[in-house]
Design a protein around this motif. Structure first.
Motif, PDB file in Angstrom:
ATOM      1  N   LEU A 260       0.622  -1.405  -0.139  1.00  0.00           N
ATOM      2  CA  LEU A 260      -0.253   0.070  -0.372  1.00  0.00           C
ATOM      3  C   LEU A 260       0.643   1.478  -0.238  1.00  0.00           C
ATOM      4  O   LEU A 260       1.603   1.289   1.315  1.00  0.00           O
ATOM      5  N   GLN A 261       0.618   2.279  -0.850  1.00  0.00           N
ATOM      6  CA  GLN A 261       1.279   3.171  -1.236  1.00  0.00           C
ATOM      7  C   GLN A 261       0.631   4.497  -0.215  1.00  0.00           C
ATOM      8  O   GLN A 261       1.612   5.270   0.960  1.00  0.00           O
ATOM      9  N   ASN A 262       0.156   4.445  -0.532  1.00  0.00           N
ATOM     10  CA  ASN A 262      -1.151   5.307   0.650  1.00  0.00           C
ATOM     11  C   ASN A 262      -3.161   5.696   0.339  1.00  0.00           C
ATOM     12  O   ASN A 262      -2.803   5.165  -0.921  1.00  0.00           O
ATOM     13  N   PHE A 263      -3.684   5.921   1.264  1.00  0.00           N
ATOM     14  CA  PHE A 263      -4.715   6.241   0.681  1.00  0.00           C
ATOM     15  C   PHE A 263      -5.027   7.042   0.083  1.00  0.00           C
ATOM     16  O   PHE A 263      -4.429   8.417   0.815  1.00  0.00           O
ATOM     17  N   VAL A 264      -6.332   8.100  -0.435  1.00  0.00           N
ATOM     18  CA  VAL A 264      -6.404   9.008  -0.819  1.00  0.00           C
ATOM     19  C   VAL A 264      -8.132   9.531  -0.190  1.00  0.00           C
ATOM     20  O   VAL A 264      -8.852   8.374   0.341  1.00  0.00           O
ATOM     21  N   GLU A 265      -7.977  10.314   0.307  1.00  0.00           N
ATOM     22  CA  GLU A 265      -6.683  11.645   0.703  1.00  0.00           C
ATOM     23  C   GLU A 265      -6.447  10.740   2.255  1.00  0.00           C
ATOM     24  O   GLU A 265      -6.390  10.896   3.194  1.00  0.00           O
ATOM     25  N   PRO A 266      -4.516  11.510   1.654  1.00  0.00           N
ATOM     26  CA  PRO A 266      -3.675  11.009   2.835  1.00  0.00           C
ATOM     27  C   PRO A 266      -4.375  11.592   4.049  1.00  0.00           C
ATOM     28  O   PRO A 266      -4.014  11.072   5.589  1.00  0.00           O
ATOM     29  N   LEU A 267      -3.906  12.731   4.055  1.00  0.00           N
ATOM     30  CA  LEU A 267      -4.622  13.579   5.594  1.00  0.00           C
ATOM     31  C   LEU A 267      -5.964  13.410   6.431  1.00  0.00           C
ATOM     32  O   LEU A 267      -6.639  13.106   7.549  1.00  0.00           O
ATOM     33  N   ARG A 268      -6.525  12.428   5.322  1.00  0.00           N
ATOM     34  CA  ARG A 268      -8.537  12.025   6.205  1.00  0.00           C
ATOM     35  C   ARG A 268      -8.482  10.463   7.119  1.00  0.00           C
ATOM     36  O   ARG A 268      -8.787  10.026   7.203  1.00  0.00           O
ATOM     37  N   TYR A 269      -6.905  10.102   6.838  1.00  0.00           N
ATOM     38  CA  TYR A 269      -6.626   8.718   7.510  1.00  0.00           C
ATOM     39  C   TYR A 269      -5.528   9.124   8.634  1.00  0.00           C
ATOM     40  O   TYR A 269      -4.365   8.245   9.163  1.00  0.00           O
ATOM     41  N   ASP A 270      -5.380  10.104   8.602  1.00  0.00           N
ATOM     42  CA  ASP A 270      -4.568  10.898   9.972  1.00  0.00           C
ATOM     43  C   ASP A 270      -5.248  10.977  11.147  1.00  0.00           C
ATOM     44  O   ASP A 270      -6.348  11.968  11.345  1.00  0.00           O
ATOM     45  N   PRO A 271      -5.610  10.013  11.657  1.00  0.00           N
ATOM     46  CA  PRO A 271      -6.404  10.395  13.382  1.00  0.00           C
ATOM     47  C   PRO A 271      -6.153  11.759  13.815  1.00  0.00           C
ATOM     48  O   PRO A 271      -7.315  12.140  14.615  1.00  0.00           O
ATOM     49  N   ALA A 272      -5.625  12.545  13.816  1.00  0.00           N
ATOM     50  CA  ALA A 272      -5.209  13.145  14.040  1.00  0.00           C
ATOM     51  C   ALA A 272      -6.075  14.642  13.852  1.00  0.00           C
ATOM     52  O   ALA A 272      -6.098  15.919  14.787  1.00  0.00           O
ATOM     53  N   ILE A 273      -6.433  14.909  12.900  1.00  0.00           N
ATOM     54  CA  ILE A 273      -7.181  15.423  12.874  1.00  0.00           C
ATOM     55  C   ILE A 273      -8.599  16.203  13.417  1.00  0.00           C
ATOM     56  O   ILE A 273      -9.251  16.421  13.408  1.00  0.00           O
ATOM     57  N   TYR A 274      -8.921  14.306  14.006  1.00  0.00           N
ATOM     58  CA  TYR A 274      -9.965  14.438  14.802  1.00  0.00           C
ATOM     59  C   TYR A 274     -10.009  14.307  16.212  1.00  0.00           C
ATOM     60  O   TYR A 274     -11.170  14.026  16.087  1.00  0.00           O
ATOM     61  N   THR A 275      -9.460  14.806  16.467  1.00  0.00           N
ATOM     62  CA  THR A 275      -9.120  15.312  18.060  1.00  0.00           C
ATOM     63  C   THR A 275      -8.028  16.283  18.591  1.00  0.00           C
ATOM     64  O   THR A 275      -7.406  16.332  18.092  1.00  0.00           O
ATOM     65  N   SER A 276      -8.193  17.288  19.288  1.00  0.00           N
ATOM     66  CA  SER A 276      -7.539  17.961  19.555  1.00  0.00           C
ATOM     67  C   SER A 276      -7.449  18.033  21.282  1.00  0.00           C
ATOM     68  O   SER A 276      -6.354  18.583  21.535  1.00  0.00           O
TER      69      SER A 276
END
Length: 432
Positions: A260-276
């Motif tokens: 696997l090279q990456n999912f599209v969009e990579p940002l969407r698969y970054d868990p850090a964007i969903y929590t502070s």
């Protein structure tokens, strides 16, 4: 209730479905008005994720491309038109079970006057090898409808050239909550019905669902509402359909000898964007890439399909990434000076993006109902307004008056690229 059917039975049911309800619903005359684009198959993405920023279609032998399970033609039209527009030599093979779907796809290609596609009716599992090997394979929304998806992916992997890759899409389990409940109800009510009879039963069932039903409560799937009869049937009445969690995608890819090279969009698969929450962020930072991707799917809840690019496991090509060389803060991509790289934008209008970013040096991104605002460096709007797919980054720097200091400029370029490439908006390629 039993879902166990012979592969021949399942393949026949799938073929019959798409003969009656070609999906998605398309008309050749609409090609006069628009080109339907998306992922996988956007050539900027393919070059970025599969070929490490080097477009193999620019020089040398013609590209061999397979569209496996091409349906009514969105992918084959997009790939053929992109090849034509950039003057690339490409030989594209379309294979699909459904003659009705092929007729629509072929009509769309003819309407555009494109000559670079060979159309084949049948199963790509049986026929793909006859026309290969391939530099790139596009298989979007098909593998999850096979009686044996693992075998299907292995077939495609065996048809790849050593340096080639694939763009794939399979359904995602969590975001499709409620879909499989309706499919199960249909099996219990009308397991053997097909065609219009099955559609009528399904529509009656859906119309009477209580507001507490999970499909009624799921705002992230809408083909049954917006996709006409074909969309309704494909989403809720398909009799050969499975979905994948992130971990299952990784295993699916690995069993075929792929990486696997990456999912599209990579940002969407970054868990850090969903929590502070700082404590949670610290824990997330210690996870592997696979575990982080799996956490993102769980946190988001709205990922209805997994789009991703893969290459053979032994292929050392990696997606484009700006890295520090360790020499006085110098930056490189694949060992080459970042200054010579050519930036280009994905499916977004350059002027509109630059104007939006100029307002407050930030960008708002929406992922299927989840909105995210990302800060960008001060020079972002000015840089983006100069991106034209031919200028190198150094050419862009030299176009400023006064010319910015080199290190500060490339620090901003790196920050800009890290955000927009993760959102599939900005790519870099090696000079031709």
């Amino acid at each position: 209730m039993s879902r166990s059917k012979s592969p021949k039975h399942n393949a026949s049911r799938t073929r019959d479905q798409y003969e009656t309800f070609p999906y998605p619903a398309r008309r050749a005359e609409d090609e006069d008005q628009r080109l339907i684009t998306g992922s996988p198959g956007d050539w900027g993405e393919v070059v970025h994720y599969v070929f490490g920023g080097r477009d193999p279609g620019v020089k040398g032998a013609p590209l061999r491309i397979l569209v496996a399970g091409g349906g009514t033609g969105d992918a084959v039209v997009m790939l053929a038109q992109q090849a034509h527009d950039r003057g690339a030599k490409a030989e594209i093979v379309y294979i699909d079970l459904s003659a009705a779907s092929r007729d629509i796809a072929e009509g769309r290609i003819k309407r555009r006057g494109l000559k670079n596609v060979t159309f084949v009716t049948g199963s790509f599992v049986d026929l793909a090898a006859q026309y290969g090997p391939y530099d790139y394979i596009d298989c979007c929304g098909v593998l999850h409808h096979l009686p044996d998806p693992d075998a299907g992916l292995r077939t495609l992997a065996n048809c790849l050239k050593p340096g080639g890759g694939m763009g794939l899409m399979v359904y995602a389990t969590i975001g499709r909550t409620g879909v499989y409940h309706v499919q199960e109800m249909m099996q219990r009510l009308s397991a053997e019905a097909a065609g219009r009879a099955r559609l009528e039963t399904g529509q009656a069932l859906f119309a009477g669902l209580p507001p507490t039903n999970w499909l009624k409560r799921n705002p992230f799937v809408n083909d049954h509402i917006e996709g006409g009869d074909a969309g309704f049937y494909d989403l809720l009445l398909h009799q050969q359909d499975r979905a994948y969690r992130v971990d299952e995608v990784y295993d699916f890819v690995a069993q075929a000898g792929l990486r696997l090279q990456n999912f599209v969009e990579p940002l969407r698969y970054d868990p850090a964007i969903y929590t502070s929450n700082v404590h949670i962020l610290e824990k997330l930072a210690g996870l592997s890439a696979r575990a982080r991707h799996a956490m993102a799917e769980l946190l988001a809840g709205n990922i209805t399909k997994h789009i991703f690019y893969v290459v053979k496991a032994e292929n050392e090509t990696r997606p484009m990434e700006i890295v520090k060389t360790g020499r006085a803060g110098e930056l490189s991509i694949g060992g080459q000076d970042v200054a010579v790289m050519v930036p280009y934008l994905g499916r977004i209008d350059r002027a509109k993006l630059a104007a939006s970013v100029a307002k407050n040096a930030q960008i708002k991104i929406n992922f299927n109902g989840f909105s995210l605002t990302c800060k960008l460096p001060p020079a972002s709007a000015a840089i983006l307004s100069r991106v034209n797919a031919t200028r190198s980054l150094e050419d862009i720097r030299q176009s400023f008056d006064p010319v910015p200091e080199k290190q500060s400029f490339y620090v901003q370029v790196t920050a800009l690229f890290s955000v927009l490439s993760a959102a599939n908006l900005l790519f870099l390629r090696h000079p031709v």
